[in-house]
Design an enzyme around this catalytic site. Structure first.
Site, PDB file in Angstrom:
ATOM      1  N   ARG A 226      12.584  24.806  36.066  1.00  0.00           N
ATOM      2  CA  ARG A 226      12.355  24.425  37.461  1.00  0.00           C
ATOM      3  C   ARG A 226      10.855  24.499  37.735  1.00  0.00           C
ATOM      4  O   ARG A 226      10.162  25.406  37.249  1.00  0.00           O
ATOM      5  CB  ARG A 226      13.057  25.405  38.420  1.00  0.00           C
ATOM      6  CG  ARG A 226      14.541  25.167  38.576  1.00  0.00           C
ATOM      7  CD  ARG A 226      14.836  23.908  39.381  1.00  0.00           C
ATOM      8  NE  ARG A 226      16.259  23.693  39.558  1.00  0.00           N
ATOM      9  CZ  ARG A 226      17.030  22.961  38.750  1.00  0.00           C
ATOM     10  NH1 ARG A 226      16.524  22.371  37.694  1.00  0.00           N
ATOM     11  NH2 ARG A 226      18.309  22.798  39.005  1.00  0.00           N
ATOM     12  N   HIS A 274      11.551  14.965  36.091  1.00  0.00           N
ATOM     13  CA  HIS A 274      12.771  15.802  36.175  1.00  0.00           C
ATOM     14  C   HIS A 274      13.953  15.015  35.599  1.00  0.00           C
ATOM     15  O   HIS A 274      14.971  14.803  36.260  1.00  0.00           O
ATOM     16  CB  HIS A 274      13.053  16.246  37.611  1.00  0.00           C
ATOM     17  CG  HIS A 274      14.001  17.408  37.695  1.00  0.00           C
ATOM     18  ND1 HIS A 274      13.866  18.429  38.602  1.00  0.00           N
ATOM     19  CD2 HIS A 274      15.115  17.706  36.955  1.00  0.00           C
ATOM     20  CE1 HIS A 274      14.861  19.301  38.440  1.00  0.00           C
ATOM     21  NE2 HIS A 274      15.639  18.876  37.440  1.00  0.00           N
TER      22      HIS A 274
HETATM   23  P1  NDP Z   1      21.966  29.792  31.686  1.00  0.00           P
HETATM   24  O1  NDP Z   1      22.308  30.601  32.906  1.00  0.00           O
HETATM   25  O2  NDP Z   1      23.024  29.537  30.695  1.00  0.00           O
HETATM   26  O3  NDP Z   1      20.751  30.490  30.938  1.00  0.00           O
HETATM   27  C1  NDP Z   1      19.673  31.039  31.624  1.00  0.00           C
HETATM   28  C2  NDP Z   1      18.898  31.922  30.680  1.00  0.00           C
HETATM   29  O4  NDP Z   1      17.760  32.452  31.377  1.00  0.00           O
HETATM   30  C3  NDP Z   1      19.701  33.129  30.179  1.00  0.00           C
HETATM   31  O5  NDP Z   1      19.374  33.411  28.852  1.00  0.00           O
HETATM   32  C4  NDP Z   1      19.217  34.254  31.094  1.00  0.00           C
HETATM   33  O6  NDP Z   1      19.318  35.545  30.542  1.00  0.00           O
HETATM   34  C5  NDP Z   1      17.756  33.868  31.218  1.00  0.00           C
HETATM   35  N1  NDP Z   1      17.147  34.516  32.396  1.00  0.00           N
HETATM   36  C6  NDP Z   1      17.507  34.417  33.688  1.00  0.00           C
HETATM   37  N2  NDP Z   1      16.731  35.214  34.451  1.00  0.00           N
HETATM   38  C7  NDP Z   1      15.877  35.825  33.605  1.00  0.00           C
HETATM   39  C8  NDP Z   1      14.867  36.791  33.782  1.00  0.00           C
HETATM   40  N3  NDP Z   1      14.559  37.303  34.990  1.00  0.00           N
HETATM   41  N4  NDP Z   1      14.210  37.236  32.687  1.00  0.00           N
HETATM   42  C9  NDP Z   1      14.522  36.765  31.454  1.00  0.00           C
HETATM   43  N5  NDP Z   1      15.467  35.840  31.218  1.00  0.00           N
HETATM   44  C10 NDP Z   1      16.141  35.394  32.286  1.00  0.00           C
HETATM   45  O7  NDP Z   1      21.340  28.424  32.237  1.00  0.00           O
HETATM   46  P2  NDP Z   1      21.269  27.014  31.481  1.00  0.00           P
HETATM   47  O8  NDP Z   1      20.766  27.227  30.109  1.00  0.00           O
HETATM   48  O9  NDP Z   1      22.523  26.279  31.674  1.00  0.00           O
HETATM   49  O10 NDP Z   1      20.154  26.267  32.379  1.00  0.00           O
HETATM   50  C11 NDP Z   1      18.865  26.799  32.512  1.00  0.00           C
HETATM   51  C12 NDP Z   1      18.096  26.078  33.599  1.00  0.00           C
HETATM   52  O11 NDP Z   1      17.702  24.788  33.149  1.00  0.00           O
HETATM   53  C13 NDP Z   1      18.871  25.781  34.876  1.00  0.00           C
HETATM   54  O12 NDP Z   1      18.940  26.916  35.709  1.00  0.00           O
HETATM   55  C14 NDP Z   1      18.045  24.674  35.499  1.00  0.00           C
HETATM   56  O13 NDP Z   1      17.059  25.222  36.352  1.00  0.00           O
HETATM   57  C15 NDP Z   1      17.380  24.012  34.300  1.00  0.00           C
HETATM   58  N6  NDP Z   1      17.849  22.638  34.078  1.00  0.00           N
HETATM   59  C16 NDP Z   1      16.936  21.610  34.114  1.00  0.00           C
HETATM   60  C17 NDP Z   1      17.321  20.325  33.866  1.00  0.00           C
HETATM   61  C18 NDP Z   1      16.327  19.226  33.833  1.00  0.00           C
HETATM   62  O14 NDP Z   1      16.715  18.053  33.755  1.00  0.00           O
HETATM   63  N7  NDP Z   1      15.035  19.530  33.867  1.00  0.00           N
HETATM   64  C19 NDP Z   1      18.719  19.987  33.578  1.00  0.00           C
HETATM   65  C20 NDP Z   1      19.588  21.133  33.530  1.00  0.00           C
HETATM   66  C21 NDP Z   1      19.160  22.398  33.779  1.00  0.00           C
HETATM   67  P3  NDP Z   1      20.759  36.178  30.181  1.00  0.00           P
HETATM   68  O15 NDP Z   1      21.164  35.497  28.884  1.00  0.00           O
HETATM   69  O16 NDP Z   1      20.471  37.617  30.002  1.00  0.00           O
HETATM   70  O17 NDP Z   1      21.673  35.861  31.325  1.00  0.00           O
HETATM   71  C1  OXD Z   2      20.173  20.691  36.675  1.00  0.00           C
HETATM   72  C2  OXD Z   2      19.107  19.691  36.784  1.00  0.00           C
HETATM   73  O1  OXD Z   2      20.003  21.827  37.122  1.00  0.00           O
HETATM   74  O2  OXD Z   2      19.359  18.499  36.515  1.00  0.00           O
HETATM   75  O3  OXD Z   2      21.237  20.354  36.118  1.00  0.00           O
HETATM   76  O4  OXD Z   2      17.978  20.046  37.117  1.00  0.00           O
END
Ligand code: NDP
Ligand code: OXD
Length: 311
Positions: A226, A274
């Protein structure tokens, strides 16, 4: 008959409406206010206070993997939130990450600049085994990207909030794991969710901790989590003074990226709007409808958001 509220901003929801309507009646916001027959809401950046006005809302379905766009509404009712975890979305993100890692690794930006000047100059080659990719946020998307990158021969580090084991990945977690993770990372891939803990985390001091002795000619940032994880000005500063060699940015503090932003014209930056992994209703509506049917039968919902953790 139970109905679904579809509430989105920023794109035309026509296809989502059409597919959801195969199973249930769909009400497109701004219609549906106070409607007691609405049991489920499917949303992307819903307007504040829309969901709070639904007296019988049972669950909220996010159109994306990230849910910061939902949680930003301080009047959000206390019902479960389901987010996207889906093979099609994951595949898109894996492709984006592998594409951007490979392009930096094989010096795509430098060769494109040479081509523009008709320069014939072979550059030094490294293999994937020489490079460590660090994935910040090694969840559903990050761990799938890690699998693809390890299969190509890259060393992969992963950073998470809680302790997490991912096959083939050097795992780091929590605050104490952050600096060691960065110190052993050449290409930083950011796939964190936006939460109170992660907002603004990609700043100049953090980028200074990346390893810069890898033969790539400097550290690289690839960011697709993000935009508000960034301090965009710090990324530009890091590119300016060589802390970063190059960056691929899919997300920005302000989206769409303003035409006046100096990021557009920076030759060290590769920009996508994005678009790393787009939610495709042809793949995502069916599992949403299945979950609604399961919930109606009293079965538990899957892929729930932890509201305390913020993702
Ligand atoms: P998940 O919830 O599966 O994974 C998030 C990861 O981030 C986990 O490993 C989590 O740790 C870690 N995390 C969260 N908070 C912290 C912190 N404070 N410190 C360290 N690690 C942290 O999410 P996804 O993989 O499904 O998606 C990730 C992000 O990708 C989404 O939230 C979205 O913002 C972004 N996204 C962007 C897209 C784009 O087109 N640009 C498309 C889709 C998603 P833990 O394993 O311990 O929970
Ligand atoms: C998502 C994105 O969060 O597209 O899936 O950003």
């Amino acid at each position: 008959m139970d109905r679904i509220l579809l509430s989105v901003t920023g794109f035309n929801p026509h296809r989502w409406q059409e597919l959801l309507a195969q199973d249930r009646e769909v009400v497109l916001e701004p219609d549906g206010s106070n409607d007691p027959s609405i049991r489920y809401a499917v949303v992307w950046k819903q307007k504040p206070n829309v969901l709070a006005r639904l007296p019988n809302l049972k669950a909220i379905f996010s159109i994306g993997a990230g849910v910061d766009h939902i949680l930003a509404d301080r009047t959000l009712p206390d019902v479960p939130i389901v987010r996207v975890i889906d093979p099609n979305l994951t595949q898109h993100m894996v492709e984006y990450i592998v594409w951007r890692v490979m392009d930096h690794h094989r010096q795509g930006l430098a060769y494109r600049a040479q081509q523009a000047r008709k320069v014939w100059n072979e550059r030094a080659q490294r293999t994937a085994q020489d490079i460590s990719v660090g994935i910040m946020g090694i969840g559903a998307l990050g761990s799938a990207a890690a699998k693809a990158l390890t299969s190509l021969g890259f060393h992969v580090n992963g950073w998470s909030r809680t302790e997490r084991k991912v096959s083939g990945v050097n795992a780091y977690h929590g605050e104490s794991g952050l600096i060691p993770f960065l110190n052993s990372t050449d290409i930083l891939v950011v796939l964190l969710p936006l939460t109170d803990q992660t907002r603004g985390i990609i700043n100049y001091e953090l980028l200074r901790e990346l390893r810069r002795r890898n033969g790539l000619g400097g550290a690289v940032l690839i960011s697709a989590g993000r935009g508000k994880l960034h301090k965009d000005a710090d990324i530009l500063r890091a590119l300016e003074d060589g802390t970063l060699k190059e960056a691929s940015l899919d997300v920005f503090e302000q989206e769409p990226l303003p035409k006046t932003s100096p990021i557009w014209g920076n030759p060290k930056v590769f920009i996508t709007p994005h678009a790393a992994a787009t939610s495709n209703p042809a793949h995502l509506v069916r599992p949403m409808l299945e979950q609604m049917r399961a919930a109606d039968e009293g079965k538990p919902l899957l892929n729930l958001v932890d509201r305390a953790a913020g993702y």
